[in-house]
Motif scaffolding. Structure first.
Motif, PDB file in Angstrom:
ATOM      1  N   ARG A 116       0.845  -1.196   0.000  1.00  0.00           N
ATOM      2  CA  ARG A 116       0.000   0.000   0.000  1.00  0.00           C
ATOM      3  C   ARG A 116       0.875   1.238   0.000  1.00  0.00           C
ATOM      4  NH1 ARG A 116      -2.755  -2.192   4.602  1.00  0.00           N
ATOM      5  NH2 ARG A 116      -1.685  -0.594   5.798  1.00  0.00           N
ATOM      6  N   ASN A 117       2.070   1.096   0.548  1.00  0.00           N
ATOM      7  CA  ASN A 117       2.977   2.231   0.722  1.00  0.00           C
ATOM      8  C   ASN A 117       4.144   2.106  -0.266  1.00  0.00           C
ATOM      9  OD1 ASN A 117       4.777   4.168   1.569  1.00  0.00           O
ATOM     10  ND2 ASN A 117       4.485   3.763   3.747  1.00  0.00           N
ATOM     11  N   GLN A 118       4.107   2.917  -1.332  1.00  0.00           N
ATOM     12  CA  GLN A 118       5.144   2.821  -2.346  1.00  0.00           C
ATOM     13  C   GLN A 118       6.506   3.250  -1.822  1.00  0.00           C
ATOM     14  OE1 GLN A 118       4.947   1.331  -5.425  1.00  0.00           O
ATOM     15  NE2 GLN A 118       3.035   0.700  -4.457  1.00  0.00           N
ATOM     16  N   LYS A 119       6.515   4.086  -0.767  1.00  0.00           N
ATOM     17  CA  LYS A 119       7.783   4.475  -0.164  1.00  0.00           C
ATOM     18  C   LYS A 119       8.483   3.233   0.391  1.00  0.00           C
ATOM     19  CE  LYS A 119       9.738   6.704   3.868  1.00  0.00           C
ATOM     20  NZ  LYS A 119       9.488   7.343   5.158  1.00  0.00           N
ATOM     21  N   GLY A 249       6.974   9.743   5.569  1.00  0.00           N
ATOM     22  CA  GLY A 249       6.380   9.329   4.297  1.00  0.00           C
ATOM     23  C   GLY A 249       5.074  10.038   4.008  1.00  0.00           C
ATOM     24  N   GLU A 250       4.295  10.293   5.049  1.00  0.00           N
ATOM     25  CA  GLU A 250       3.025  11.007   4.890  1.00  0.00           C
ATOM     26  C   GLU A 250       3.279  12.442   4.464  1.00  0.00           C
ATOM     27  OE1 GLU A 250       1.376   8.280   8.581  1.00  0.00           O
ATOM     28  OE2 GLU A 250       1.456  10.466   8.802  1.00  0.00           O
ATOM     29  N   GLY A 253       4.733  12.701   0.837  1.00  0.00           N
ATOM     30  CA  GLY A 253       3.705  12.405  -0.164  1.00  0.00           C
ATOM     31  C   GLY A 253       2.534  13.370  -0.148  1.00  0.00           C
ATOM     32  N   VAL A 268      -5.028  12.958   5.017  1.00  0.00           N
ATOM     33  CA  VAL A 268      -4.148  11.960   4.393  1.00  0.00           C
ATOM     34  C   VAL A 268      -5.008  10.752   4.015  1.00  0.00           C
ATOM     35  CG1 VAL A 268      -2.017  10.642   4.618  1.00  0.00           C
ATOM     36  CG2 VAL A 268      -2.328  12.728   5.967  1.00  0.00           C
ATOM     37  N   GLU A 271      -4.803   5.063   1.661  1.00  0.00           N
ATOM     38  CA  GLU A 271      -3.756   4.283   0.986  1.00  0.00           C
ATOM     39  C   GLU A 271      -2.355   4.761   1.333  1.00  0.00           C
ATOM     40  OE1 GLU A 271      -5.487   7.168  -2.153  1.00  0.00           O
ATOM     41  OE2 GLU A 271      -6.223   5.881  -0.519  1.00  0.00           O
ATOM     42  N   ARG A 272      -2.233   5.943   1.932  1.00  0.00           N
ATOM     43  CA  ARG A 272      -0.910   6.434   2.319  1.00  0.00           C
ATOM     44  C   ARG A 272      -0.681   6.346   3.822  1.00  0.00           C
ATOM     45  NH1 ARG A 272       1.192  10.853   1.904  1.00  0.00           N
ATOM     46  NH2 ARG A 272      -0.430  12.418   1.555  1.00  0.00           N
TER      47      ARG A 272
END
Length: 410
Positions: A116-119, A249-250, A253, A268, A271-272
């Motif tokens: 879910r987290n591309q990071k 990360g939040e 993004g 937010v 999904e992030r």
């Protein structure tokens, strides 16, 4: 008279320390280096010349497995085939001898599709490419304990959390290789920790506050004064991160369409978020001011843009600010711990409110279902109080007193 075979035993191998070759018989030797490393070698003569072929490290290749490999090499010799030339020929068959990097690419692709987290997915790639580059072009079946230790040892103590994650990611790549039949199924993973690498690598330092070293909250006001003298976008991102107690990360993004200036709320999307649930963040006066200062730089969807068009700041941007400021033993994530310590030690705000501000899941499923409200306005009072701690008691104190009184749980 045939030479005796199976001369070595597991106990004898463990006791061997003298550098040199130690015969097991049947052309198989255990080679001990001056540094004490042990590896298997198959030796034979051809046209009057001595030939040698490595069979792997004794740490990752057992005595029985080494004998199996030596037996395979002897069968090739009996058929008039040079074992070393046969291995070189086999390496030209790509599907039979994929590299560590090729298997890693498959793992990274799967990780990207599942995450879910591309990071998080990008961190896997960055760690493997940056620190495990020496493994990338090796045939995956040749990656052994020695080569893994060589990768981990330089960063094991200085970057212990990164090294620990790297070890786990190498282990995952080798597990995938074994599942696909590119490594022997009866061999243990040479990157495993318990009962293996934990015996070869020194104990790692324990970091304060779990895994993220934190700045004492009493030191943050002075630190913020220094930080505000920097004009970089990364410095504003770090200041915003501290003010909101959000995860890096939040923040990195964050997109402009998530910001409601009128309501002073940053939403937010699920999904992030680590918990997979939408999180509303009340924005204090200084957080809004940071956003306003960045509007003239707006050239895409990201609030904190990176060097490349339509890309956010890199994952390391805020950490690099700390390094340039020569702030030691502190991580970006650690500021969340600083906030939590301050809320618990210096205020009367309920524990549940502080945990909600950190987007932590509180209680069991029944309690979570009952607690439908996200207590936005009460959290706003908490974050305004945090702003007052950071920038001084006179800063917007009248509003703080009013909202704090209304925020108490009866």
């Amino acid at each position: 008279m045939a030479r005796q075979i199976h001369q070595l035993t597991v106990r004898k191998i463990a006791a061997l320390t003298a550098p040199g070759r130690h015969a097991d018989g049947g052309n198989l030797y255990l080679v001990v280096s001056k540094g004490g490393a042990k590896k298997w070698s198959f030796m034979w003569s051809r046209n009057g010349r001595q030939r040698e072929m490595g069979l792997g490290s004794a740490l990752s290749v057992s005595l029985s497995r080494a004998r199996e490999r030596a037996d395979q090499a002897r069968r090739l010799l009996a058929e008039g085939i040079d074992p070393l030339e046969s291995r070189v020929l086999a390496r030209t068959v790509k599907d039979e001898r994929p590299t560590f990097g090729e298997i890693a690419e498959g793992v990274l692709k799967k990780k990207g599709e599942e995450s879910r987290n591309q990071k998080h997915a990008s961190q896997w790639r960055s760690t493997l490419e940056t620190y495990a580059g020496s493994l990338w072009n090796l045939p995956v079946e040749d990656v052994d304990t020695n080569s893994i230790v060589e990768v981990l040892q330089p960063i094991w103590l200085d970057k212990n959390e990164t090294a620990s994650r790297l070890r786990g990611r190498i282990e995952a790549v080798l597990d995938a290789a074994q599942a696909k039949g590119h490594r022997p199924r009866n061999e243990a993973n040479p990157a495993r920790w318990k009962g293996h690498l934990d015996k070869l690598l020194p104990k790692r330092k324990k970091l304060a506050r779990g895994h993220h070293a934190a700045m004492p909250y009493a030191d943050i006001p002075a630190f913020l004064k220094r930080l505000q003298t920097l004009e970089a976008v990364a410095a504003r991102a770090l200041e915003f991160t501290i003010l909101t107690a959000a995860r890096s990360g939040e923040v990195l993004g964050a997109r402009w369409d998530e910001i409601d200036f009128e309501e002073q709320v940053w939403t937010v999307p699920a999904e992030r978020m680590k918990a997979g649930r939408e999180h509303r963040v009340p924005l204090c006066r200084q957080a809004i001011a940071i956003m306003k200062s960045l509007e003239p730089l707006r050239n895409g969807e990201f609030v904190f843009p990176g060097q490349k068009q339509d890309k956010p700041l890199s994952n390391m941007a805020m950490e690099m600010v700390l390094r340039r400021m020569k702030v030691e033993d502190v991580t970006v994530h650690g500021f969340r711990s600083s906030f939590r310590d301050w809320a618990g030690n210096e205020t009367e705000f309920p524990r549940e409110l502080a945990e909600a501000a950190l987007a932590h899941v509180i209680g069991d499923k029944a309690e979570q279902a009952y607690r439908r409200s996200d207590a936005l306005e009460r959290r706003r009072a908490l974050m305004n109080a945090w702003e007052v701690h950071i920038y001084g008691q006179t800063f917007h104190s009248a509003l703080f007193r009013t909202q704090r009184n209304s925020a108490q749980i009866q």
